[in-house]
Structures are given as C-alpha cells and as structure tokens.
Design a protein around this motif. Structure first.
Motif, mmCIF file in Angstrom:
data_model
loop_
_atom_site.group_PDB
_atom_site.id
_atom_site.type_symbol
_atom_site.label_atom_id
_atom_site.label_comp_id
_atom_site.label_asym_id
_atom_site.label_seq_id
_atom_site.Cartn_x
_atom_site.Cartn_y
_atom_site.Cartn_z
ATOM 1 N N PHE A 33 4.628 -21.552 -12.582
ATOM 2 C CA PHE A 33 3.756 -22.113 -13.619
ATOM 3 C C PHE A 33 4.629 -22.140 -14.901
ATOM 4 C CE2 PHE A 33 0.487 -20.389 -10.575
ATOM 5 C CZ PHE A 33 -0.077 -21.649 -10.164
ATOM 6 N N LEU A 34 5.605 -21.455 -15.041
ATOM 7 C CA LEU A 34 6.313 -21.557 -16.370
ATOM 8 C C LEU A 34 7.359 -22.259 -16.574
ATOM 9 C CD1 LEU A 34 6.360 -17.714 -16.527
ATOM 10 C CD2 LEU A 34 4.536 -19.045 -17.299
ATOM 11 N N THR A 35 7.277 -23.476 -15.548
ATOM 12 C CA THR A 35 8.363 -24.629 -15.602
ATOM 13 C C THR A 35 8.205 -25.501 -16.905
ATOM 14 O OG1 THR A 35 8.476 -24.642 -13.307
ATOM 15 C CG2 THR A 35 9.364 -26.457 -14.576
ATOM 16 N N VAL A 36 9.146 -25.560 -17.671
ATOM 17 C CA VAL A 36 9.214 -26.433 -18.785
ATOM 18 C C VAL A 36 9.288 -27.973 -18.185
ATOM 19 C CG1 VAL A 36 10.509 -27.127 -20.894
ATOM 20 C CG2 VAL A 36 10.422 -24.955 -20.280
ATOM 21 N N PRO A 37 8.248 -28.906 -19.068
ATOM 22 C CA PRO A 37 8.425 -30.140 -18.447
ATOM 23 C C PRO A 37 9.538 -30.767 -18.723
ATOM 24 C CG PRO A 37 7.068 -29.929 -20.433
ATOM 25 C CD PRO A 37 7.439 -28.817 -19.920
ATOM 26 N N GLY A 38 10.229 -31.650 -17.636
ATOM 27 C CA GLY A 38 11.432 -32.142 -17.641
ATOM 28 C C GLY A 38 11.695 -33.379 -16.631
ATOM 29 N N THR A 39 10.719 -33.697 -15.819
ATOM 30 C CA THR A 39 10.680 -35.019 -15.066
ATOM 31 C C THR A 39 9.612 -35.812 -15.547
ATOM 32 O OG1 THR A 39 9.312 -34.072 -13.379
ATOM 33 C CG2 THR A 39 11.596 -33.350 -13.335
ATOM 34 N N VAL A 40 9.998 -37.271 -15.164
ATOM 35 C CA VAL A 40 8.896 -38.069 -15.201
ATOM 36 C C VAL A 40 7.485 -37.819 -14.548
ATOM 37 C CG1 VAL A 40 8.158 -40.525 -14.851
ATOM 38 C CG2 VAL A 40 10.693 -40.070 -15.513
ATOM 39 N N ALA A 41 7.699 -37.193 -13.382
ATOM 40 C CA ALA A 41 6.446 -36.507 -12.879
ATOM 41 C C ALA A 41 5.761 -35.447 -13.673
ATOM 42 C CB ALA A 41 6.625 -35.919 -11.287
ATOM 43 N N ASP A 42 6.399 -34.772 -14.234
ATOM 44 C CA ASP A 42 5.865 -33.612 -15.098
ATOM 45 C C ASP A 42 5.180 -34.268 -16.183
ATOM 46 O OD1 ASP A 42 7.001 -31.653 -13.758
ATOM 47 O OD2 ASP A 42 8.519 -31.401 -15.124
ATOM 48 N N TYR A 43 5.418 -35.545 -16.861
ATOM 49 C CA TYR A 43 4.907 -36.206 -17.966
ATOM 50 C C TYR A 43 3.710 -36.855 -17.539
ATOM 51 C CZ TYR A 43 8.700 -34.379 -20.702
ATOM 52 O OH TYR A 43 9.695 -33.631 -21.292
ATOM 53 N N GLN A 110 -5.620 -34.471 -27.933
ATOM 54 C CA GLN A 110 -4.958 -35.520 -27.220
ATOM 55 C C GLN A 110 -3.739 -36.033 -27.544
ATOM 56 O OE1 GLN A 110 -8.389 -38.096 -27.169
ATOM 57 N NE2 GLN A 110 -9.822 -36.921 -26.005
ATOM 58 N N ILE A 111 -3.814 -36.359 -28.906
ATOM 59 C CA ILE A 111 -2.750 -36.701 -29.666
ATOM 60 C C ILE A 111 -1.225 -36.123 -29.459
ATOM 61 C CG2 ILE A 111 -1.630 -37.659 -31.898
ATOM 62 C CD1 ILE A 111 -4.507 -38.502 -32.548
ATOM 63 N N LEU A 112 -1.501 -34.451 -29.584
ATOM 64 C CA LEU A 112 -0.372 -33.869 -29.266
ATOM 65 C C LEU A 112 0.165 -33.986 -27.978
ATOM 66 C CD1 LEU A 112 1.355 -31.300 -30.084
ATOM 67 C CD2 LEU A 112 -0.410 -29.922 -29.192
ATOM 68 N N THR A 113 -0.841 -34.265 -26.837
ATOM 69 C CA THR A 113 -0.203 -34.456 -25.424
ATOM 70 C C THR A 113 0.431 -35.542 -25.240
ATOM 71 O OG1 THR A 113 -2.293 -33.005 -24.661
ATOM 72 C CG2 THR A 113 -0.973 -34.740 -23.086
ATOM 73 N N HIS A 114 -0.100 -36.661 -26.094
ATOM 74 C CA HIS A 114 0.848 -38.086 -25.958
ATOM 75 C C HIS A 114 2.012 -38.007 -26.506
ATOM 76 C CE1 HIS A 114 -3.800 -39.509 -26.938
ATOM 77 N NE2 HIS A 114 -3.384 -39.092 -25.594
ATOM 78 N N ASN A 115 2.242 -37.086 -27.797
ATOM 79 C CA ASN A 115 3.571 -37.060 -28.331
ATOM 80 C C ASN A 115 4.475 -36.148 -27.838
ATOM 81 O OD1 ASN A 115 2.713 -38.562 -30.523
ATOM 82 N ND2 ASN A 115 1.929 -36.711 -31.808
ATOM 83 N N ILE A 116 3.780 -34.936 -26.889
ATOM 84 C CA ILE A 116 5.013 -34.406 -26.072
ATOM 85 C C ILE A 116 5.493 -35.102 -24.945
ATOM 86 C CG2 ILE A 116 4.878 -32.401 -24.312
ATOM 87 C CD1 ILE A 116 2.658 -31.050 -25.903
ATOM 88 N N VAL A 117 4.423 -35.931 -24.414
ATOM 89 C CA VAL A 117 5.196 -36.997 -23.356
ATOM 90 C C VAL A 117 6.051 -37.860 -23.947
ATOM 91 C CG1 VAL A 117 4.536 -38.656 -21.710
ATOM 92 C CG2 VAL A 117 2.842 -36.553 -22.019
ATOM 93 N N LEU A 118 5.748 -38.637 -25.099
ATOM 94 C CA LEU A 118 6.701 -39.637 -25.671
ATOM 95 C C LEU A 118 8.064 -39.006 -26.202
ATOM 96 C CD1 LEU A 118 4.135 -41.433 -27.573
ATOM 97 C CD2 LEU A 118 5.373 -42.261 -25.597
ATOM 98 N N ASP A 119 7.872 -37.844 -26.831
ATOM 99 C CA ASP A 119 9.296 -36.984 -27.108
ATOM 100 C C ASP A 119 9.978 -36.417 -26.066
ATOM 101 O OD1 ASP A 119 8.283 -37.299 -29.708
ATOM 102 O OD2 ASP A 119 7.965 -34.836 -29.884
ATOM 103 N N GLY A 120 9.495 -36.222 -24.790
ATOM 104 C CA GLY A 120 10.076 -35.635 -23.700
ATOM 105 C C GLY A 120 10.741 -37.013 -22.937
ATOM 106 N N LEU A 121 9.850 -38.116 -22.702
ATOM 107 C CA LEU A 121 10.579 -39.355 -22.148
ATOM 108 C C LEU A 121 11.750 -39.952 -22.921
ATOM 109 C CD1 LEU A 121 7.384 -41.066 -21.072
ATOM 110 C CD2 LEU A 121 8.809 -39.917 -19.677
ATOM 111 N N GLN A 122 11.724 -39.852 -24.138
ATOM 112 C CA GLN A 122 13.154 -40.251 -24.966
ATOM 113 C C GLN A 122 14.248 -39.683 -24.674
ATOM 114 O OE1 GLN A 122 13.338 -42.881 -26.895
ATOM 115 N NE2 GLN A 122 11.169 -43.522 -27.484
#
Length: 452
Positions: A33-43, A110-122
């Motif tokens: 469970f300690l995996t840092v999000p790093g794939t499209v599937a994670d996001y 919610q906005i924090l979640t969106h920003n984590i996704v957007l930052d990661g996808l970039q």
C-alpha cells in the motif's frame, strides 16, 4: 522519503481503502500500500474515489434555498451548527461557532486530489500524451477541478456582475499540489476564467462514453459549461453548450413507465450525464417537508407530483432524487440541458424553439397525453422558469437560480421561514446569499472574510 504531497496522496487514497478492509488486513504486510502514484492507472484510481469526488458535493445552498421547511424540533436535532445556520440565513458571527465548514473543506480536498493527478500526469506527458488513457484521465481531472471550483463559487462568492467582477473577491485558486504555497483570493473574474478554462481545455481529451457515469465525459464538460454560463447570465453561450451536450446525449425518461416506490428514479438512468450527490441531515425524509406553495404548482396529472413526493407526517417529503437513494442528486442530466436551452431560446426571442423544447420535456412527465403548451410570447420565459423549478427541485440548483434571477425584479423572490414563533427572511440580493468563509481558513491563510 515521501514528499509532503505524496504523504497527502497516501492519506487521500490509501487510508479510506484500508478502513474499508476487513480486520484480516492487520495480518498482512502493508508494503503493497506504500506505492507512490506513478502510472496513469494510479491517477485514474485517485479520480475513482467516488466517496470524496462524487458524493461529497456542497449542500448548504440547498439547505438555504427555501423549497422546504422543518419543525423546530427537527431543526434542533440537526447535527451541525452550520446546517442550522444555513436554514435561517444566520449572521457571520453566529454561523459556525468554531465548526469547520464541511463544504469548503471537502471541496478543497477534492481540488488537492485533482492537482495531484494533474501534476503527476504532466510528468508522464512526454511518454504517454498520445495514449487515450492518459488523455482521458487528464481531461477528467480538469473537469473535476472545474466542478469543485464552480460549486464553491456558488456559495462563497457573490453572484457574477461583469461590471464589478474585477473588484469582487473570488476563490483561492489552488492549481498545484504544493500545500505550502500561500494562495490569496483571486478576483471573481479570475475564478470564472479558471472554471471555464479548465472545462474548455478538458473537452478535446474526453470521450463521449465512460465505463461509469461517475467519470466525466465530453458531454459532461459541455453540460457544466452550460450551467456555468447560465450563472454568468451569458445566455448565448449557455444555450450553445447545452445544445452541444444534447447533440451527444439527449434521452429522456418516460415517467409513465416508472413505479412509485421508496426511490422510484433509478441511479445512472438514461438522463444522467454525470453523477454527483450531496447529503445533509436536513434532507432526511423525517425532517424535510416540501413547501406547500411549491407542491401546489404540480397538476394532478403531472407524474412528478407522485414520483417526487410522498405523504409524511404534517405534509409531504421528497423522494425523487436521480441518485436512487436518500442523497440528493446534484450532477448533470439531459432534463437540465433542455431547460437551459429552452430558457436561452426564450431570452433570444426564439419563442417557438423555446416552447418546442419545453413540450418535449413535459411530454415525458405527464400521466396522460400531454397537451402541447401554447402561450403568448411574453409568457414563455416565466413559464420556463416555473417548470425549471418544478423539474430540478432538490438538485442543488435553486440557490444559484435565486442569485441570478433576483437581479431581475420580475422574478425576484423573498424567502421566508418561521420556527418557534420567529420569522426569518432573506430578501432579494441580500448579502447573505454569500456564505461565510471557513473560520480556520481565515486564521491560517489570512484571507478576508466575506462581507455579509
């Protein structure tokens, strides 16, 4: 080591999952469970947190909007002070009493979640930008952020006036996952520019179908733009985007085929474009009593009267949510798009087109063959607005409608509630049409409280 943003991601995504697991988890190794999000599937998994992103939408505006009342005992039994305060349009100094504002806190989570996704996808863009999955998740995150910002704007910002929008305070626009960034309040124009900008950017990335309706689609982005531009009183744009949404998805439920029951309107039905919901104690069937004047506007042959409402102690309560349960649906649906397009046609003087849309909707709502409406041109807009209130009742839209319609003296409304021999009033354009900013937010960030 984890960065602070990664730690926040962990708590947003992983902790709710762990809490939902059985006690057997305690005997398992936690490393997986300690995996840092790093794939499209994670996001995508982050955006599939339906509990946070879809079912925790703001509801205080609906509490305050005046389409229902409750007894003094029911009001006293509400769990939160802010909910009791919203019901009587309480003053700023008495509104929270030290409580955190639930709508503000949930929306910025919610906005924090969106920003984590957007930052990661970039960071993945160079390798994945051509992948359909990357595009869909990127567009979805933009849509979700816009949806959250828009819902916040309807509670914590004044109604839009183009002449003063550069001077009126908007929202703190958090556009990255850096929680340490000091963000002040934008202007109202900047807030709406961000909302519409996110949606327009999202459209080319989104497809017209999704596996589930809790994920946004291209038609959802069009539909939300229609709703936003309606709030801005830009009726040309609102009508155009409603039409774009309906070109993709235009189905209507035939209410005559539905059976009255606890929740007669099915979740994810053919009208639903994007699913979202809210819940507050005030909406519990044991407390909520529909305003008798509103109930009286439904004809006996109108199927909405029997499907939406059911007899309760001392009146009628509501059961007609498109959520298919006790929660109130506040997502996007085709019936709203027909009503937006109809209103915009009327405001442009296209009265035949306006009535055609209205007749198409009402044909699916009446018990017997619907007799087509024919009225004089000057009666078209008032009729559409009346039907809008009846069709979209308890859909988290009435508060926004009151804010814009109160600017027109023809449709201005004074809200009145009486409890325990005390009468409370909210006059058209009252400053209390804006809710107080969360007290803890003001203490920590130093932003200005709303003038109300």
């Amino acid at each position: 080591m984890f960065t602070r943003s990664t730690q926040l991601w962990f708590f947003i995504l992983v902790i709710p999952y762990l809490l939902s697991c059985s006690n057997n988890w305690l005997n398992e190794k936690p490393d997986e469970f300690l995996t840092v999000p790093g794939t499209v599937a994670d996001y995508q998994a982050l955006l599939d947190n339906v509990t946070l992103l879809n079912n925790a939408q703001p509801g205080l505006g609906e509490v305050a909007s005046g389409d229902f009342h409750m007894s003094y005992d029911s009001w006293q039994s509400l769990f939160s002070r802010q909910e009791r305060s919203a019901y009587i349009w309480e003053s700023t100094d008495r509104f929270y009493g030290g409580e955190q504002n639930t709508d503000w806190a949930a929306s910025y989570k919610q906005i924090l979640t969106h920003n984590i996704v957007l930052d990661g996808l970039q960071k993945l863009k160079a390798r994945h930008a051509a992948d359909p999955e990357w595009k869909n998740v990127f567009g979805s995150a933009l849509f979700f952020r816009s949806f959250s910002l828009y819902n916040l704007s309807q509670l914590f910002c004044k109604g839009y006036n183009d002449e003063t929008a550069d001077r009126e305070p908007g929202l703190p626009l958090r556009l990255s996952a850096d929680v340490d960034a000091h963000i002040g309040r934008s202007t109202l124009r900047q807030t709406y520019h961000q909302i519409t900008g996110d949606l327009k950017q999202a459209i080319p990335y989104l497809g017209t179908s999704q596996k589930v309706k809790t994920r946004p689609s291209k038609q959802a982005a069009y539909a939300l733009l229609a709703r936003v531009y309606l709030s801005l009183e830009d009726y040309e744009q609102a009508g155009a985007y409603a039409d774009s949404a309906l070109q993709i998805q235009h189905g209507l439920l035939n209410y005559a085929t539905l059976k009255a029951g606890s929740y007669p309107l099915p979740r994810f039905n053919e009208e639903v474009i994007f699913h979202a919901s809210t819940t507050y104690g005030a909406f519990n069937a044991s407390r909520l009593l529909v305003d008798p004047d509103l109930l009286g506007q439904y004809d006996e042959a109108d199927l909405r009267r029997t499907l939406f409402f059911v007899s309760a102690r001392n009146g009628f309560t509501f059961r007609g949510s498109y959520s298919g349960d006790k929660n109130l649906f506040c997502g996007l649906a085709t019936d709203e798009m027909y009503l937006i397009r109809s209103e915009c046609y009327a405001r442009a003087g296209r009265y035949k087109d306006a009535i055609a849309d209205l007749n198409l909707l009402l044909k699916s709502r009446w018990r017997s063959a619907h007799r087509e409406i024919r009225v004089d041109d000057d009666a078209v807009l008032p009729l559409i607005l009346k039907e809008r209130r009846k069709e979209l009742v308890f859909r988290c839209l009435r508060w926004s409608d009151l804010r814009r319609l109160n600017r027109d003296e023809r449709f201005a409304t004074t809200l009145v509630r009486t409890m325990n021999n005390t009468t409370y009033r909210l006059l058209p354009n009252d400053k209390r049409y804006v809710f107080p900013i969360d007290e803890e937010e003001i203490r920590l960030s130093g932003i200005a409280q709303n003038d109300r």
